[in-house]
Motif scaffolding. Structure first.
Motif, mmCIF file in Angstrom:
data_model
loop_
_atom_site.group_PDB
_atom_site.id
_atom_site.type_symbol
_atom_site.label_atom_id
_atom_site.label_comp_id
_atom_site.label_asym_id
_atom_site.label_seq_id
_atom_site.Cartn_x
_atom_site.Cartn_y
_atom_site.Cartn_z
ATOM 1 N N UNK A 22 -61.193 104.961 -21.819
ATOM 2 C CA UNK A 22 -61.865 106.261 -21.796
ATOM 3 C C UNK A 22 -61.139 107.290 -22.651
ATOM 4 N N UNK A 23 -59.838 107.336 -22.487
ATOM 5 C CA UNK A 23 -59.055 108.318 -23.240
ATOM 6 C C UNK A 23 -59.172 108.055 -24.740
ATOM 7 N N UNK A 24 -59.125 106.775 -25.092
ATOM 8 C CA UNK A 24 -59.204 106.420 -26.510
ATOM 9 C C UNK A 24 -60.552 106.841 -27.091
ATOM 10 N N UNK A 25 -61.612 106.493 -26.395
ATOM 11 C CA UNK A 25 -62.948 106.833 -26.894
ATOM 12 C C UNK A 25 -63.100 108.344 -27.027
ATOM 13 N N UNK A 26 -62.617 109.058 -26.004
ATOM 14 C CA UNK A 26 -62.741 110.514 -26.050
ATOM 15 C C UNK A 26 -62.038 111.106 -27.261
ATOM 16 N N UNK A 27 -60.947 110.440 -27.623
ATOM 17 C CA UNK A 27 -60.179 110.944 -28.763
ATOM 18 C C UNK A 27 -60.695 110.389 -30.090
ATOM 19 N N UNK A 28 -61.813 109.681 -30.016
ATOM 20 C CA UNK A 28 -62.421 109.193 -31.261
ATOM 21 C C UNK A 28 -61.875 107.870 -31.757
ATOM 22 N N UNK A 29 -61.230 107.100 -30.858
ATOM 23 C CA UNK A 29 -60.736 105.767 -31.232
ATOM 24 C C UNK A 29 -61.565 104.718 -30.525
ATOM 25 N N UNK A 30 -61.916 103.683 -31.237
ATOM 26 C CA UNK A 30 -62.776 102.652 -30.655
ATOM 27 C C UNK A 30 -61.971 101.501 -30.099
ATOM 28 N N UNK A 31 -62.204 101.243 -28.814
ATOM 29 C CA UNK A 31 -61.764 99.973 -28.214
ATOM 30 C C UNK A 31 -63.053 99.312 -27.742
ATOM 31 N N UNK A 32 -63.305 98.058 -28.088
ATOM 32 C CA UNK A 32 -64.597 97.451 -27.752
ATOM 33 C C UNK A 32 -64.767 97.243 -26.250
ATOM 34 N N UNK A 33 -66.011 97.125 -25.828
ATOM 35 C CA UNK A 33 -66.310 96.882 -24.421
ATOM 36 C C UNK A 33 -67.666 96.208 -24.333
ATOM 37 N N UNK A 34 -67.902 95.533 -23.231
ATOM 38 C CA UNK A 34 -69.240 94.993 -22.957
ATOM 39 C C UNK A 34 -69.657 95.341 -21.539
ATOM 40 N N UNK A 35 -68.735 95.140 -20.576
ATOM 41 C CA UNK A 35 -69.119 95.339 -19.179
ATOM 42 C C UNK A 35 -68.828 96.761 -18.710
ATOM 43 N N UNK A 36 -68.194 97.529 -19.539
ATOM 44 C CA UNK A 36 -67.843 98.891 -19.142
ATOM 45 C C UNK A 36 -68.996 99.848 -19.413
ATOM 46 N N UNK A 37 -69.197 100.809 -18.501
ATOM 47 C CA UNK A 37 -70.216 101.837 -18.688
ATOM 48 C C UNK A 37 -69.646 103.124 -18.119
ATOM 49 N N UNK A 38 -69.799 104.209 -18.810
ATOM 50 C CA UNK A 38 -69.103 105.435 -18.402
ATOM 51 C C UNK A 38 -69.563 105.951 -17.040
ATOM 52 N N UNK A 39 -70.736 105.586 -16.597
ATOM 53 C CA UNK A 39 -71.223 106.077 -15.314
ATOM 54 C C UNK A 39 -70.851 105.182 -14.134
ATOM 55 N N UNK A 40 -70.140 104.097 -14.404
ATOM 56 C CA UNK A 40 -69.785 103.181 -13.318
ATOM 57 C C UNK A 40 -68.289 102.911 -13.326
ATOM 58 N N UNK A 41 -67.779 102.552 -12.152
ATOM 59 C CA UNK A 41 -66.356 102.176 -12.120
ATOM 60 C C UNK A 41 -66.125 100.955 -13.016
ATOM 61 N N UNK A 42 -64.907 100.839 -13.489
ATOM 62 C CA UNK A 42 -64.595 99.709 -14.372
ATOM 63 C C UNK A 42 -64.835 98.396 -13.652
ATOM 64 N N UNK A 43 -65.262 97.397 -14.409
ATOM 65 C CA UNK A 43 -65.624 96.115 -13.836
ATOM 66 C C UNK A 43 -64.611 95.047 -14.223
ATOM 67 N N UNK A 44 -64.104 95.176 -15.427
ATOM 68 C CA UNK A 44 -62.993 94.317 -15.848
ATOM 69 C C UNK A 44 -63.332 92.856 -15.991
ATOM 70 N N UNK A 45 -64.576 92.506 -16.306
ATOM 71 C CA UNK A 45 -64.923 91.080 -16.344
ATOM 72 C C UNK A 45 -64.986 90.496 -17.753
ATOM 73 N N UNK A 46 -65.396 91.275 -18.720
ATOM 74 C CA UNK A 46 -65.625 90.660 -20.035
ATOM 75 C C UNK A 46 -64.345 90.516 -20.850
ATOM 76 N N UNK A 47 -63.407 91.381 -20.584
ATOM 77 C CA UNK A 47 -62.086 91.339 -21.246
ATOM 78 C C UNK A 47 -62.114 91.632 -22.751
ATOM 79 N N UNK A 48 -63.243 92.113 -23.219
ATOM 80 C CA UNK A 48 -63.316 92.462 -24.646
ATOM 81 C C UNK A 48 -62.395 93.636 -24.978
#
Ligand code: SF4
Ligand code: FES
Lengths: 237, 488
Positions: A22-48
């Motif tokens: 979250x902090x990275x994205x907010x600061x304009x840095x991309x870390x990839x994700x698939x199972x993460x969604x900003x409106x939900x708690x982290x799920x931690x399953x895809x590991x991307x």
């Protein structure tokens, strides 16, 4: 005083409780994700979102940022890990991009391009997963499910319906519909539910549009997933 | 007559020769010959293993996916399957009529495909045989050899094909496996810039296509005896024609002429194809043998593709190609031309027609309009028939309440020509191979005959003049008597 960590050598400020991602994205840095969604708690399953923080591999979506940490993300090592994870996701389901209507709007495919996945590398599992076309407005093509549980969470936590669930373990894990018959038509699912709009791949599809938007004019034809996610982040803040 | 040499008596005692091209995704074709002790041909068969599993595979898929998915059926004419499927599924979304824009863009795409496919076949695959002779050195028998001796012919061939591919790219969104046609219409119109890009070259393509017709005609006329007789057999001719009898490769109704040129069935609506065409299964081939039901399997088979179409229509609705059609008809001196090698000449006439159609469509403002889709009361079934480069292509679907395909039947061009190609193989085997020592050049005669029909398998196995074949001669006891490898 704002606290910060270093992401690939660049300072990233964060607030208490914020994850690295979250902090990275907010600061304009991309870390990839698939199972993460900003409106939900982290799920931690895809590991991307895997990064190396203080020398250890962690999921950036589920790991709170810490003052002074040195985090490696966009490195050949981490990107290689991600490519391997993508290759596994691709062989686990039946992902036939050339005739998939989600092609060009699919996050899995876009990540395949982003991380230069040029071959399947592993042997395909070819699981049997019949489609559920019982609902008048929405088709479920389970062949492409990556088990991110975004639909499960959206239906349960936002729509208040709990239409979907994951069942089985390991290789037998699969998505099911919560109805005696197992058919979507026999639930109170509606095409206006959040769950009907949240699937990052091509499982939950609105019937009809299909290929109405030509390949070549779709989300990830216009920009990379990196660019799009950062733009979405900016728009929402 | 027509089934002579299909099955020999006392097959066990005969020597078997197989011409077995490398298997590719489009299908695997092979020719087997049975010879007696004196080397006389007793049996000749062309077998093609088609990937028929597709019909099953499509069942259970949502209908809107089908026009995109079926392009995987065939690596060499995906656009034909794309359009036939979209046409078949128009009624499923209630589009009993599609918009003028949709129809014209689909036509443009289709004639682009005809142009590129015919150019590929004539220049890349066949011109080496025709220019250098069937027994010319293998090393020369390819497009590179053509470029060395006939540089301008090769250049025009390459650029004609490229233009056809550009038409496809602009209408379908991609050069291969586009998504342009969707049930009910198309998803993309042309921009003025795209239209102008094609317009810039369109007249040149007509001129070059005309050269190609003249080249094919000259080749034919310069060795009349060979071209008129090689692999000759007579059969019905089958294709779509427009309601007024004009050539139309995108739409129309079905017509059958007999071997003497009389129209024997006409104005068959596409949706009724099943009442007329049945497919026979033979134990020795995976590919079925279609025939006209009321004429029976012995008499009711036919040929499809350029040779059938140019003679089945009453006229070609574009001026230059019509002049060439008349010259072609005159060549028959009152009888239909049945010679397999005349396919080449007919094919080039169609290429010229395609270039003319493309040119005239490009003037049409409807191409730029955004009236792309129509819909109406949903239907459950549809038949789409199109004249693909290689002949009549039939797609037929039924779609369930749940929008999934519940039934799929496809009859592809090469299947329609199954009996015809077998017939040509037998004629050539009888005339050229009978009683002789088999050589690569002689066996190439058989391939030349098959190639005239431009079956799906020829492209896969003959790209750039390479047709790697292993030919094995087995003695009556099954032992290997001789072996030759061609073209690799
Ligand atoms: S259906 Fe889509 S949203 Fe639901 S678990 Fe599978 S991939 Fe995730
Ligand atoms: S985004 Fe972090 S594990 Fe999926």
């Amino acid at each position: 005083m704002t606290r910060q960590f270093l992401l690939d050598g660049q300072p990233v400020p964060f607030e208490d409780g914020q994850s690295i991602l979250e902090a990275a994205r907010q600061a304009g840095h991309y870390i990839p994700s698939l199972c993460w969604h900003k409106d939900f708690p982290a799920h931690g399953s895809c590991k991307l979102c895997i990064v190396k923080a203080a020398g250890r591999h962690v999921s950036a979506c589920a790991t709170p940022a810490r003052e002074g940490w040195e985090v490696e993300s966009n490195t050949p090592e981490m990107n290689g890990e991600r490519r391997g994870l993508l290759q596994m996701l691709f062989v686990e389901g039946n992902h036939f991009c050339p005739s998939c209507e989600k092609s060009g709007n699919c996050e899995l495919q876009a990540l395949g391009y982003e991380y230069e996945m040029l071959s399947p590398r592993f042997r395909h599992f070819y699981p049997e997963r019949p489609v559920d076309a019982s609902h008048p407005d929405v088709l479920l093509d389970f062949n492409r499910c990556i088990f991110c549980e975004l639909c499960v969470r959206a239906s349960r936590d936002v729509d208040g319906k709990a239409v979907f669930a994951l069942t089985g373990r390991g290789i037998d894990k699969h998505l099911v519909v919560n109805a005696e018959s197992g058919r979507l038509a026999d639930t109170d699912f509606s095409k206006d539910d959040l769950a009907a709009h949240i699937c990052p791949v091509g499982v939950i599809l609105h019937k009809g549009p299909g290929f109405a938007v030509p390949i070549g004019e779709r989300d990830y034809d216009r920009e990379s997933i990196r660019q799009k996610k950062l733009r979405d982040e900016e728009a929402s803040s | 007559m027509s089934f002579e040499l299909e099955t020999a008596a006392n097959r066990e005692t005969l020597r078997r020769v197989a011409i077995d091209p490398v298997s590719r995704v489009e299908g695997h074709g092979k020719v087997t010959l049975l010879l007696d002790e004196a080397g006389h041909v007793k049996e000749a068969r062309l077998h093609i293993v088609e990937f028929r599993g597709f019909e099953k595979f499509i069942q259970g898929r949502p209908y809107w996916e089908v026009p995109v998915m079926v392009q995987r059926l065939c690596g060499i004419c995906p656009v034909s399957h794309h359009l036939a499927a979209a046409k078949a599924l128009d009624p499923v979304v209630g589009a009993l009529r599609i918009t003028p824009t949709a129809e014209k863009i689909r036509r443009l795409m289709h004639y682009g495909q005809i142009l590129q496919s015919h150019a590929l076949h004539f220049f890349h695959l066949s011109s080496p045989d025709l220019l250098f002779g069937f027994e010319s050195p293998v090393q020369q028998r390819n497009i590179v050899g053509v470029a060395a001796t006939h540089p301008e012919v090769a250049r025009q061939g390459v650029l004609l094909r490229k233009f056809g591919q550009e038409v496809i790219r602009i209408t379908a969104g991609k050069r291969v496996h586009g998504t342009g046609a969707v049930p009910g219409g198309v998803n993309k119109s042309l921009t003025a810039a795209e239209r102008d890009e094609l317009l810039a070259d369109a007249d040149q393509m007509i001129a070059w296509s005309r050269n190609a017709v003249h080249l094919a005609r000259r080749l034919h006329e310069s060795e009349r005896a060979l071209y008129d007789e090689f692999g000759l057999f007579r059969s019905h001719l089958f294709s779509l024609v427009r309601a007024d009898g004009a050539m139309d490769l995108y739409d129309g109704h079905l017509r059958l002429r007999d071997a003497r040129g009389h129209i024997v069935r006409d104005a068959i609506p596409c949706a009724d194809y099943e009442q007329h065409i049945v497919e026979e299964v033979k134990p020795w081939s995976y590919m079925k043998f279609p025939f006209m039901q009321d004429l029976g399997p012995e008499k009711g088979w036919y040929k499809v593709g350029p040779l059938a179409r140019v003679q089945n229509c009453d006229f070609i609705p574009s001026p230059l190609a019509e002049i060439e059609r008349q010259a072609f008809i005159a060549h028959g001196e009152g009888e239909p031309v049945h010679a397999p090698l005349a396919y080449h000449w007919a094919r080039m006439i169609e290429m010229l027609h395609a270039a003319e159609v493309i040119r005239s469509l490009l003037d049409d403002p409807d191409l730029l309009s955004d009236q792309r889709m129509s819909e109406g009361t949903r239907g459950r079934e549809g038949v789409g028939i199109i004249e693909a480069p290689r002949g009549t292509l039939i797609h037929h679907y039924r779609v369930g309440e749940d929008d999934l395909v519940s039934y799929c039947n496809l009859i592809v061009s090469t299947t329609h020509n199954n009996q015809a190609m077998n017939e040509a193989v037998r004629q050539v085997a009888r005339r050229y191979l009978d009683g002789r020592q088999l050589t690569e050049g002689l066996l190439n005669h058989i391939e030349v005959a098959i190639r005239a029909f431009d079956p799906c398998l020829s492209c896969a196995t003959h790209a750039l003049g390479k047709m790697p074949l292993a030919v094995e001669l087995l003695a009556a006891d099954g032992s290997l008597a001789d072996r030759a490898v061609t073209g690799s």
